[in-house]
Design a protein around this motif. Structure first.
Motif, PDB file in Angstrom:
ATOM      1  N   LYS A 193       6.119   3.412  -1.922  1.00 42.41           N
ATOM      2  CA  LYS A 193       5.074   3.673  -2.645  1.00 42.41           C
ATOM      3  C   LYS A 193       4.660   4.499  -3.451  1.00 42.41           C
ATOM      4  O   LYS A 193       3.864   4.831  -4.603  1.00 42.41           O
ATOM      5  CB  LYS A 193       4.701   1.984  -2.983  1.00 42.41           C
ATOM      6  N   LYS A 253       8.352  -4.943   1.911  1.00 42.25           N
ATOM      7  CA  LYS A 253       8.643  -4.922   0.461  1.00 42.25           C
ATOM      8  C   LYS A 253       8.049  -5.258  -0.866  1.00 42.25           C
ATOM      9  O   LYS A 253       7.754  -4.360  -1.925  1.00 42.25           O
ATOM     10  CB  LYS A 253      10.424  -4.394  -0.096  1.00 42.25           C
ATOM     11  N   PHE A 258       6.819  -1.805  -3.895  1.00 38.15           N
ATOM     12  CA  PHE A 258       7.819  -1.061  -3.363  1.00 38.15           C
ATOM     13  C   PHE A 258       8.982  -1.519  -4.312  1.00 38.15           C
ATOM     14  O   PHE A 258       9.537  -2.732  -3.927  1.00 38.15           O
ATOM     15  CB  PHE A 258       7.939  -0.516  -2.292  1.00 38.15           C
TER      16      PHE A 258
END
Length: 309
Positions: A193, A253, A258
């Motif tokens: 990210k 995630k 992200f």
């Protein structure tokens, strides 16, 4: 244990040891003893015996160990079997020689056969072949269990062994070369990210299932067992639920934020297909895990961001 008992936490800087130390402090134990590895090398028997002779230790939490994920276990098998056998042999023997009242040895669920029935019951120990990727570490831990059992039988000591499932939490190791899967995923997604990457590549197929126990829960279980359990039988410590690596990756995630793709490198090993422990024994003794994976992951990611350096 009394609140003023002299309690030694071996490995107090690590993931497990630091949680045990904090738990004991929160419960009001005042006479806590700990040394860094530079102050006391537990692989050196002379240093260990001198330490026990001088400190008048009454109780021991043996949480010191050399640990790592698949990559580290594959690349440094000699280090894993040697260092762990030396550490536990020295501490267990010194605990006997210097009349420690009780010792708790921390093992691992990797001691169980690779293809054992699920969930893993304590009696499955030594009933089949181990997972090859961490066999040296597992054999060292099995040796520690059997050493505690043998000292109890021959010397009438009070040494117990707890087998925690996969652990995570503050003070974890987030090094991509040596860490376990959960902290490695946190770091991978965070860096992807931060760097604006479009994808994250993960080892294996994502299908293996793992159970994850927060170290706060484990530390609470360790103190509970020290206060409430004696015996030669090992005791599993876990939550009794598991999740696939792919599902775990999606949870992390989302927590990290992200937005890219997750890609699996199926040429890399998966490790054991599934590792879920049967927690019937410790539940019957009166202990249960309390921290949900969702809450634990958010806390652990927060700790990681606060301690990036």
């Amino acid at each position: 244990m009394q609140k003023d008992s002299r309690i030694y936490i071996a490995g107090h800087k690590g993931l497990v040891g630091s949680a045990i130390l904090n738990n004991l402090k929160e419960k009001g134990y005042k006479n806590l003893i700990y040394k860094t590895s530079s102050e006391l090398d537990l692989r050196d028997s002379k240093q260990v015996y001198n330490f026990f002779e001088n400190e008048n230790v009454e109780y021991v939490f043996l949480a010191a160990a050399k640990v790592g994920g698949i990559v580290a276990n594959n690349e440094f098998p000699a280090d894993f079997i040697r260092d762990n056998i030396l550490i536990q042999t020295n501490v267990i023997d010194a605990a006997y020689k210097y009349d420690v009242k009780k010792l708790l040895f921390l093992g691992s669920t990797c001691i169980y056969p690779k293809l054992a029935n699920q969930p893993l019951k304590e009696e499955y120990l030594l009933t089949g072949e181990l997972e090859p990727t961490n066999e040296p570490y597992a054999i060292a831990k099995i040796a520690g269990i059997k050493m505690c059992e043998s000292y109890n039988r021959q010397y009438k000591t009070n040494f117990i062994s707890a087998m925690p499932t996969n652990l995570y939490g503050p003070n974890d190791n987030f090094d991509l070369e040596t860490s376990h899967v959960l902290p490695a995923l946190i770091r991978k997604f965070h860096e992807a990210k931060a760097n604006g990457n479009s994808k994250v590549e993960l080892w294996g197929t994502g299908t293996p299932k793992r159970e994850f126990l927060h170290t706060k829960d484990l530390s609470d279980a360790c103190v509970f067992l020290m206060e409430n359990y004696s015996g030669n039988d090992i005791v599993n410590v876990g939550v009794g639920q598991d999740i696939s690596i792919a599902e775990l990756a999606e949870k992390i995630k989302r927590i990290v934020g992200f937005e890219g793709e997750v890609v699996y490198d199926t040429s890399k090993p998966d490790g054991t297909p599934r590792k879920l422990v049967d927690v019937t024994k410790i539940n019957k003794l009166g202990w249960r895990a309390k921290i949900s994976l969702a809450v634990g992951l958010k806390e652990t990611y927060g700790w990681f961001k606060d301690n990036l350096k």
